[in-house]
Scaffold this motif. Structure first.
Motif, PDB file in Angstrom:
ATOM      1  N   ALA A   1      14.688   1.575  -3.722  1.00 30.14           N
ATOM      2  CA  ALA A   1      15.970   2.121  -3.249  1.00 30.14           C
ATOM      3  C   ALA A   1      16.763   2.810  -4.346  1.00 30.14           C
ATOM      4  CB  ALA A   1      16.799   1.002  -2.625  1.00 30.14           C
ATOM      5  N   TRP A   2      16.442   2.537  -5.600  1.00 28.34           N
ATOM      6  CA  TRP A   2      17.148   3.171  -6.719  1.00 28.34           C
ATOM      7  C   TRP A   2      16.348   4.314  -7.330  1.00 28.34           C
ATOM      8  CZ3 TRP A   2      19.056  -2.045  -9.250  1.00 28.34           C
ATOM      9  CH2 TRP A   2      20.079  -2.571  -8.435  1.00 28.34           C
ATOM     10  N   GLY A   3      15.323   4.787  -6.627  1.00 27.49           N
ATOM     11  CA  GLY A   3      14.577   5.959  -7.061  1.00 27.49           C
ATOM     12  C   GLY A   3      13.567   5.709  -8.147  1.00 27.49           C
ATOM     13  N   LEU A   4      13.144   4.463  -8.327  1.00 33.02           N
ATOM     14  CA  LEU A   4      12.181   4.113  -9.376  1.00 33.02           C
ATOM     15  C   LEU A   4      10.785   4.014  -8.787  1.00 33.02           C
ATOM     16  CD1 LEU A   4      14.312   1.298 -11.033  1.00 33.02           C
ATOM     17  CD2 LEU A   4      14.088   3.664 -11.821  1.00 33.02           C
ATOM     18  N   HIS A   5       9.860   4.799  -9.337  1.00 35.41           N
ATOM     19  CA  HIS A   5       8.477   4.814  -8.873  1.00 35.41           C
ATOM     20  C   HIS A   5       7.618   3.879  -9.730  1.00 35.41           C
ATOM     21  CE1 HIS A   5       8.682   8.537  -6.315  1.00 35.41           C
ATOM     22  NE2 HIS A   5       9.757   8.733  -7.068  1.00 35.41           N
ATOM     23  N   ASP A   6       6.575   3.352  -9.121  1.00 32.32           N
ATOM     24  CA  ASP A   6       5.538   2.599  -9.849  1.00 32.32           C
ATOM     25  C   ASP A   6       6.073   1.358 -10.554  1.00 32.32           C
ATOM     26  OD1 ASP A   6       3.357   4.522  -9.313  1.00 32.32           O
ATOM     27  OD2 ASP A   6       4.500   5.844 -10.624  1.00 32.32           O
ATOM     28  N   MET A   7       7.155   0.786 -10.058  1.00 31.41           N
ATOM     29  CA  MET A   7       7.619  -0.459 -10.664  1.00 31.41           C
ATOM     30  C   MET A   7       6.618  -1.583 -10.421  1.00 31.41           C
ATOM     31  SD  MET A   7      10.436  -0.001 -12.361  1.00 31.41           S
ATOM     32  CE  MET A   7      11.223  -1.592 -12.580  1.00 31.41           C
ATOM     33  N   LEU A   8       5.892  -1.513  -9.330  1.00 30.68           N
ATOM     34  CA  LEU A   8       4.799  -2.440  -9.059  1.00 30.68           C
ATOM     35  C   LEU A   8       3.498  -1.652  -8.982  1.00 30.68           C
ATOM     36  CD1 LEU A   8       6.458  -4.748  -6.376  1.00 30.68           C
ATOM     37  CD2 LEU A   8       6.242  -5.133  -8.839  1.00 30.68           C
ATOM     38  N   GLY A   9       2.452  -2.196  -9.595  1.00 29.81           N
ATOM     39  CA  GLY A   9       1.161  -1.523  -9.611  1.00 29.81           C
ATOM     40  C   GLY A   9       1.096  -0.375 -10.590  1.00 29.81           C
ATOM     41  N   ASN A  10      -0.021   0.282 -10.627  1.00 30.89           N
ATOM     42  CA  ASN A  10      -0.374   1.383 -11.532  1.00 30.89           C
ATOM     43  C   ASN A  10      -0.555   0.866 -12.954  1.00 30.89           C
ATOM     44  OD1 ASN A  10      -1.310   3.967 -11.613  1.00 30.89           O
ATOM     45  ND2 ASN A  10       0.690   4.955 -11.721  1.00 30.89           N
ATOM     46  N   VAL A  11       0.528   0.547 -13.669  1.00 27.04           N
ATOM     47  CA  VAL A  11       0.389  -0.090 -14.982  1.00 27.04           C
ATOM     48  C   VAL A  11       1.438  -1.190 -15.141  1.00 27.04           C
ATOM     49  CG1 VAL A  11      -0.645   1.881 -16.169  1.00 27.04           C
ATOM     50  CG2 VAL A  11       1.846   1.645 -16.140  1.00 27.04           C
ATOM     51  N   TRP A  12       1.037  -2.261 -15.817  1.00 28.54           N
ATOM     52  CA  TRP A  12       2.006  -3.232 -16.294  1.00 28.54           C
ATOM     53  C   TRP A  12       2.936  -2.538 -17.288  1.00 28.54           C
ATOM     54  CZ3 TRP A  12       2.095  -8.269 -14.553  1.00 28.54           C
ATOM     55  CH2 TRP A  12       0.947  -8.750 -13.913  1.00 28.54           C
TER      56      TRP A  12
ATOM     57  N   ASP B   1       0.810  -1.217   0.000  1.00 24.97           N
ATOM     58  CA  ASP B   1       0.000   0.000   0.000  1.00 24.97           C
ATOM     59  C   ASP B   1       0.842   1.265   0.000  1.00 24.97           C
ATOM     60  OD1 ASP B   1      -2.872  -0.686  -0.032  1.00 24.97           O
ATOM     61  OD2 ASP B   1      -2.344  -1.850   1.734  1.00 24.97           O
ATOM     62  N   GLU B   2       2.114   1.142   0.286  1.00 25.98           N
ATOM     63  CA  GLU B   2       3.020   2.288   0.229  1.00 25.98           C
ATOM     64  C   GLU B   2       3.649   2.461  -1.152  1.00 25.98           C
ATOM     65  OE1 GLU B   2       5.919   1.845   3.273  1.00 25.98           O
ATOM     66  OE2 GLU B   2       4.446   1.876   4.912  1.00 25.98           O
ATOM     67  N   ILE B   3       3.780   1.368  -1.902  1.00 28.02           N
ATOM     68  CA  ILE B   3       4.539   1.431  -3.163  1.00 28.02           C
ATOM     69  C   ILE B   3       3.690   1.272  -4.406  1.00 28.02           C
ATOM     70  CG2 ILE B   3       6.615   0.573  -1.995  1.00 28.02           C
ATOM     71  CD1 ILE B   3       6.103  -2.145  -3.356  1.00 28.02           C
ATOM     72  N   ALA B   4       2.452   0.787  -4.294  1.00 28.07           N
ATOM     73  CA  ALA B   4       1.716   0.389  -5.502  1.00 28.07           C
ATOM     74  C   ALA B   4       0.254   0.816  -5.473  1.00 28.07           C
ATOM     75  CB  ALA B   4       1.796  -1.133  -5.662  1.00 28.07           C
TER      76      ALA B   4
ATOM     77  N   GLY C   1       4.500   8.612  -9.766  1.00 33.68           N
ATOM     78  CA  GLY C   1       5.249   9.184  -8.655  1.00 33.68           C
ATOM     79  C   GLY C   1       4.475   9.369  -7.376  1.00 33.68           C
ATOM     80  N   GLY C   2       3.262   8.864  -7.303  1.00 34.44           N
ATOM     81  CA  GLY C   2       2.440   9.073  -6.115  1.00 34.44           C
ATOM     82  C   GLY C   2       2.668   8.071  -5.002  1.00 34.44           C
TER      83      GLY C   2
END
Length: 215
Positions: A148-159, A125-128, A142-143
């Protein structure tokens, strides 16, 4: 673009029961999925005019994503990574080109994990954005907390589409996508989850992220 260090990543194909390790050279990866605003700026079209320009672009096929990579490369004065033979449908990747491209599946998983070893790089719930919290839609990039490498939305939001074929002998031209989307269950949003579809397939929870070779 975030600088991703080199290393190794362990991958698996549960359908075939195989496991393997891939070497990853340093590369660059977009901190966010490509947005509708970025897509519209280079194509002059908007596949979802009713959504925010900061939302991830969706309803875009693998072939569309490849073409957008080339358009962004041309705008930046970089060598285009892909050539597309319209008659055969074959797309060729020039690995020496310095332009934008899709990440490989191995690069995507390695970058998603960002040195972690679990199924996810943080509490879901914090990352996706996923089916339990997305309210049935994609959200501006970015929400959620990055890895740890500054990548947002790697899980969830869109495939996110990757370069790789899924299993050419069984599925032909089908390409891989990773990461889970806003309509996906909690279980489907994990660093090792693999899905696939035809390179012409589009849907409202599937987009892509830009990669490049290390500068």
């Amino acid at each position: 673009m975030a600088e991703i260090p080199g290393g190794t990543v362990d991958l698996r194909d549960d359908r075939r029961g195989t496991r393997w390790q891939a070497e990853i050279a340093p590369f660059l990866l977009g901190q966010y999925p490509v947005t509708t605003g970025q897509h519209g700026a280079v194509t002059g079209t908007d596949p979802a005019p009713s959504v925010s320009s900061a939302a991830p672009v969706t309803n875009i096929s693998w072939l569309d994503a490849v073409e957008v990579c080339n358009l962004i490369s041309a705008r930046a004065g970089l060598a285009q990574a892909y050539s597309h033979d319209v008659r055969s449908g074959e797309v060729t990747w020039d690995r020496a080109a310095d332009g934008y491209r899709l990440p490989t599946e191995a690069e995507w998983q390695y970058a998603c994990k960002a040195g972690t070893t679990g199924y996810r790089y943080g509490e879901i719930d914090e990352i996706a954005w996923y089916d339990a919290n997305s309210e049935g839609r994609a959200h501006d990039v970015g929400g959620r907390t990055p890895n740890a490498w500054g990548l947002h939305d790697m899980l969830g939001n869109v495939w996110e589409w990757c370069w790789d074929l899924y299993d050419e002998e069984v599925y032909g031209a089908y390409r891989i996508f990773r990461g889970g989307g806003w309509a996906e269950s909690e279980r489907g949003c994990g660093a090792t989850v693999r899905r696939r579809s035809h390179p012409t397939f589009t849907i409202d929870d599937l987009g892509f992220r830009l990669a490049r070779g290390a500068a």
